[in-house]
Design an enzyme around this catalytic site. Structure first.
Site, PDB file in Angstrom:
ATOM      1  N   GLU A 187     -10.799  13.130  18.456  1.00  0.00           N
ATOM      2  CA  GLU A 187     -10.442  14.078  17.385  1.00  0.00           C
ATOM      3  C   GLU A 187     -11.696  14.734  16.798  1.00  0.00           C
ATOM      4  O   GLU A 187     -11.719  15.948  16.556  1.00  0.00           O
ATOM      5  CB  GLU A 187      -9.675  13.318  16.310  1.00  0.00           C
ATOM      6  N   TYR A 188     -12.762  13.950  16.586  1.00  0.00           N
ATOM      7  CA  TYR A 188     -14.012  14.502  16.056  1.00  0.00           C
ATOM      8  C   TYR A 188     -14.523  15.614  16.968  1.00  0.00           C
ATOM      9  O   TYR A 188     -14.933  16.683  16.512  1.00  0.00           O
ATOM     10  CB  TYR A 188     -15.080  13.413  15.959  1.00  0.00           C
ATOM     11  N   MET A 234       0.234   7.591   2.966  1.00  0.00           N
ATOM     12  CA  MET A 234       0.817   7.133   4.228  1.00  0.00           C
ATOM     13  C   MET A 234       1.892   6.082   3.999  1.00  0.00           C
ATOM     14  O   MET A 234       2.993   6.159   4.549  1.00  0.00           O
ATOM     15  CB  MET A 234      -0.282   6.577   5.134  1.00  0.00           C
ATOM     16  N   GLY A 235       1.592   5.089   3.167  1.00  0.00           N
ATOM     17  CA  GLY A 235       2.541   4.009   2.939  1.00  0.00           C
ATOM     18  C   GLY A 235       3.826   4.476   2.296  1.00  0.00           C
ATOM     19  O   GLY A 235       4.929   4.064   2.696  1.00  0.00           O
ATOM     20  N   LYS A 241      -6.926   3.578  18.597  1.00  0.00           N
ATOM     21  CA  LYS A 241      -7.072   4.499  17.468  1.00  0.00           C
ATOM     22  C   LYS A 241      -8.539   4.879  17.264  1.00  0.00           C
ATOM     23  O   LYS A 241      -8.852   6.023  16.896  1.00  0.00           O
ATOM     24  CB  LYS A 241      -6.515   3.854  16.195  1.00  0.00           C
ATOM     25  N   GLY A 247       0.840  -1.196   0.000  1.00  0.00           N
ATOM     26  CA  GLY A 247       0.000   0.000   0.000  1.00  0.00           C
ATOM     27  C   GLY A 247       0.872   1.241   0.000  1.00  0.00           C
ATOM     28  O   GLY A 247       1.338   1.675   1.048  1.00  0.00           O
ATOM     29  N   LEU A 248       1.118   1.786  -1.189  1.00  0.00           N
ATOM     30  CA  LEU A 248       2.053   2.911  -1.325  1.00  0.00           C
ATOM     31  C   LEU A 248       1.302   4.201  -1.667  1.00  0.00           C
ATOM     32  O   LEU A 248       1.703   4.960  -2.542  1.00  0.00           O
ATOM     33  CB  LEU A 248       3.108   2.593  -2.388  1.00  0.00           C
ATOM     34  N   GLY A 249       0.211   4.422  -0.940  1.00  0.00           N
ATOM     35  CA  GLY A 249      -0.482   5.700  -1.024  1.00  0.00           C
ATOM     36  C   GLY A 249       0.270   6.737  -0.213  1.00  0.00           C
ATOM     37  O   GLY A 249       1.461   6.590   0.068  1.00  0.00           O
ATOM     38  N   ASN A 270      -7.321   1.529   9.793  1.00  0.00           N
ATOM     39  CA  ASN A 270      -8.182   1.929  10.909  1.00  0.00           C
ATOM     40  C   ASN A 270      -9.367   0.971  10.976  1.00  0.00           C
ATOM     41  O   ASN A 270     -10.501   1.330  10.659  1.00  0.00           O
ATOM     42  CB  ASN A 270      -8.664   3.367  10.729  1.00  0.00           C
TER      43      ASN A 270
END
Length: 296
Positions: free
Chosen positions: A177-178, A11-12, A170, A7-9, A94
Site C-alpha cells: 500500500e505504501y 473500526m470497532g 497485513k 475497542g469501539l473506535g 496491526n
C-alpha cells in the site's frame, strides 16, 4: 458464542454496527464511555467491566479492535485472567507477527484460543464489508469462520494456517500500500507542476477510475478528496508511518528479498516529518564548497 467487541473506535464501532445489522447480539467495551451517548441499539449491551465475561453461560468470542502495542498487549494479559478455557480472542491490531505468536502462547497456557486477523478496507469496509486475513486456520471453529466471512465482501475472507500468518499478511499488504500510494502521489505531483498542459486533477483521477490499469480503491480515495478541493489545502505535507512497512523491510532484509520501492516509500514518509532536513542542508553546503552555488 457470546460476542464482545473491545475497542469501539472507528473500526470497532463500525464492525459492531455491521454485526447488529445482521441480527447478532453484541457486547461492547471501551474505556471511553462517550460512545454510549453517540450510539445505542436494542441488541448492543455496553459493559462496564470485562470481568462479567467469566460468568458467561456461552463461550466468549472477543474481537479486539485496539491499537497495536502496549494497549493491545495489556488487554490480552487482562483477558487471560478473565476469560474461560475454550473462549476465543480475535486480534485485529496491526501487530508484528512475532508479538501475535507470543500472545497465542500466553493464552494457550490458560486454554484460550487466539487468532490474529489482518483487516483491510478502512472504515467503510468495517461498516459494509471488509477484507480479512485470519491466522491460525487449524484451530478456527466453523462458527467463527462463518461470522468473520459474513463481515467481508464476497471472496474477501481467507483463513491461513499458522498463528501470526494473518498479521504477517497485513504487514506485507500495508507495505505494498505504501508503494502504491507513493507512485500515485508522485504522478499527481508531476501533473500539477509540469508546464505543458492545464490539468484538472479531479477530472484526471475521475477518468482513470474507470477502466484504466491503475483503477483502484486508492485512486478512488484521492479522486474523492481532489473533487472536494483541488489544492488539498486542508492537508499538510507531513505523512506518518504506522510501522508495518518498517517491519516488512526488516523482514525482507532477514529473508534477503529486495523491496526497494517499499523501502523508498517509507523513507519518503520519514523525510516528510522533518521540518528542515539536515541532509538537504549538507547537500547545499557541499555544492557551495566545491562549486560556489550559494543557496543561503
Amino acid at each position: 458464542m457470546q460476542i464482545t467487541v473491545v475497542g469501539l473506535g472507528k473500526m470497532g464501532l463500525n464492525i459492531t454496527k455491521q454485526m447488529l445489522d445482521k441480527g447478532h447480539q453484541v457486547n461492547g467495551f471501551d474505556i471511553n464511555t462517550s460512545v454510549r451517548e453517540s450510539f445505542s441499539h436494542a441488541n448492543l449491551t455496553y459493559l462496564d467491566d470485562l470481568a462479567v465475561l467469566k460468568d458467561a453461560s456461552d463461550k466468549n468470542l472477543v474481537l479486539l479492535l485496539l491499537p497495536a502495542g502496549p494497549i493491545t498487549q495489556g488487554m490480552i494479559a487482562q483477558l487471560a485472567g478473565t476469560l474461560k478455557s475454550g473462549d476465543t480472542i480475535v486480534d485485529f491490531a496491526n501487530a508484528q507477527y512475532q508479538v501475535s505468536i507470543e500472545a497465542a502462547n500466553q493464552l494457550a497456557a490458560v486454554g484460550i484460543d487466539y487468532h490474529d486477523c489482518g483487516l483491510s478496507g478502512g472504515v467503510h469496509g468495517a461498516r459494509y464489508g471488509a477484507c480479512m486475513m485470519l491466522g491460525g486456520k487449524e484451530t478456527a471453529s466453523k462458527d467463527l469462520l462463518a461470522l468473520l466471512s459474513s463481515l467481508c465482501v464476497a471472496n474477501g475472507f481467507q483463513a491461513y494456517e499458522g498463528i501470526g500468518s494473518g498479521h504477517y499478511l497485513k504487514m506485507v499488504h500495508n507495505g505494498i500500500e505504501y508503494g502504491m500510494m507513493q507512485a500515485l502521489a508522485e504522478g499527481l505531483e508531476l501533473l500539477k507542476e509540469q508546464s505543458h498542459y492545464q490539468y484538472d486533477l479531479a477530472e484526471v483521477t475521475g477518468n482513470w477510475e474507470f477502466g484504466s490499469i491503475i483503477e483502484s480503491a486508492l485512486l478512488s480515495n484521492i479522486h474523492a478528496e481532489l473533487a472536494k478541493d483541488k489544492e488539498l489545502s486542508s492537508f499538510t505535507n507531513q505523512v506518518a508511518a504506522s510501522g508495518e512497512a518498517k517491519w516488512m523491510i526488516q523482514e525482507a532484509l532477514e529473508e534477503e528479498v529486495a523491496v526497494p520501492t517499499i523501502a523508498l516509500s517509507l523513507m519518503k514518509r520519514n523525510a516528510s516529518l522533518k521540518a528542515l532536513s539536515f541532509s538537504n542542508q549538507a547537500l547545499s553546503a557541499m555544492r557551495y564548497n566545491f562549486g560556489g552555488h550559494k543557496e543561503f
